[in-house]
Design a protein around this motif. Sequence first.
Motif, PDB file in Angstrom:
ATOM      1  N   GLY A 189      -6.340  -9.787  -2.598  1.00 47.67           N
ATOM      2  CA  GLY A 189      -5.565 -10.757  -3.372  1.00 47.67           C
ATOM      3  C   GLY A 189      -4.791 -10.106  -4.501  1.00 47.67           C
ATOM      4  N   ALA A 190      -5.471  -9.229  -5.239  1.00 49.64           N
ATOM      5  CA  ALA A 190      -4.810  -8.551  -6.362  1.00 49.64           C
ATOM      6  C   ALA A 190      -3.648  -7.692  -5.878  1.00 49.64           C
ATOM      7  CB  ALA A 190      -5.821  -7.700  -7.124  1.00 49.64           C
ATOM      8  N   LEU A 191      -3.844  -6.992  -4.774  1.00 50.78           N
ATOM      9  CA  LEU A 191      -2.788  -6.109  -4.279  1.00 50.78           C
ATOM     10  C   LEU A 191      -1.649  -6.876  -3.616  1.00 50.78           C
ATOM     11  CD1 LEU A 191      -4.915  -3.084  -3.092  1.00 50.78           C
ATOM     12  CD2 LEU A 191      -3.518  -3.284  -5.150  1.00 50.78           C
ATOM     13  N   MET A 192      -1.935  -8.039  -3.043  1.00 52.09           N
ATOM     14  CA  MET A 192      -0.842  -8.887  -2.550  1.00 52.09           C
ATOM     15  C   MET A 192      -0.001  -9.356  -3.728  1.00 52.09           C
ATOM     16  SD  MET A 192      -0.732  -9.173   0.778  1.00 52.09           S
ATOM     17  CE  MET A 192       0.352 -10.565   0.948  1.00 52.09           C
ATOM     18  N   GLY A 193      -0.668  -9.721  -4.813  1.00 45.72           N
ATOM     19  CA  GLY A 193       0.065 -10.112  -6.019  1.00 45.72           C
ATOM     20  C   GLY A 193       0.880  -8.959  -6.573  1.00 45.72           C
ATOM     21  N   ALA A 194       0.287  -7.777  -6.611  1.00 47.40           N
ATOM     22  CA  ALA A 194       1.019  -6.600  -7.094  1.00 47.40           C
ATOM     23  C   ALA A 194       2.236  -6.311  -6.220  1.00 47.40           C
ATOM     24  CB  ALA A 194       0.097  -5.379  -7.129  1.00 47.40           C
ATOM     25  N   GLY A 195       2.062  -6.442  -4.919  1.00 46.74           N
ATOM     26  CA  GLY A 195       3.187  -6.237  -4.012  1.00 46.74           C
ATOM     27  C   GLY A 195       4.312  -7.210  -4.283  1.00 46.74           C
ATOM     28  N   ASP A 196       3.966  -8.465  -4.582  1.00 44.88           N
ATOM     29  CA  ASP A 196       4.995  -9.457  -4.885  1.00 44.88           C
ATOM     30  C   ASP A 196       5.694  -9.154  -6.198  1.00 44.88           C
ATOM     31  OD1 ASP A 196       6.325 -12.112  -4.323  1.00 44.88           O
ATOM     32  OD2 ASP A 196       5.486 -12.453  -6.332  1.00 44.88           O
TER      33      ASP A 196
END
Length: 159
Positions: free
Chosen positions: A7-14
Motif C-alpha cells: 500500500g505504501a509503495l503504491m502510494g509512493a508510485g502515485d
Amino acid sequence: WAVLVAGALMGAGDVIAQQLVEQRGLHGHHCPRTLKMMAIGFCFVGPVVGSWYRILDRLIPGNTKVVAVKKVILDQGGFAPCFLGCFLAVTGAVNGLSAQENWSKIQQDYTDALVTNYCIWPPVQIANFYFVPLQHRLAVVQCVAIVWNCYLSWKANRT
C-alpha cells in the motif's frame, strides 16, 4: 507487513507519477488519487501478489536456476497477464468508471502495459526467485515496483 508495504509503495508510485511524470506540482497534487492507489495496494496488490508467491512456491518448490526459470515462465505467462487485467479493472472501478468505460479503458491500456511489464519483470523475477527467500519476495518486488507503480498509476489514471 507485506500488505502495508504494498500500500505504501503504491502510494509512493502515485506521488512520483503525479509529481515527476505529470508535473502537477504540490498544489495540483490529487490526494484522493494517491489514497485510492494506496487502498488498491493494501486491499488488492499486497494480498494477491503475496498469496501468489506462496502458491507459486508450493507449485514449484526449490531455488535452483531451473526452478527460477520455471517460476518466471508461470509468473509472467499466467499470473502477470491476469493480474494486470484485474489491476486495471479494479483501478477503473475505484475511479468510478462505468462497466463500459472501464472495459474501454482496459482495451486501451492493457497491451501497452503488458509489453512494458515484459520489459521490466522477467529479469527481476529470475533474480527474485533464485536468490530471495519466499518471505522477502514481495518486499523485493515492491521496491522495484516503485517505478512500475509510477507507470501503472500514470497509465491507469490518464484520460
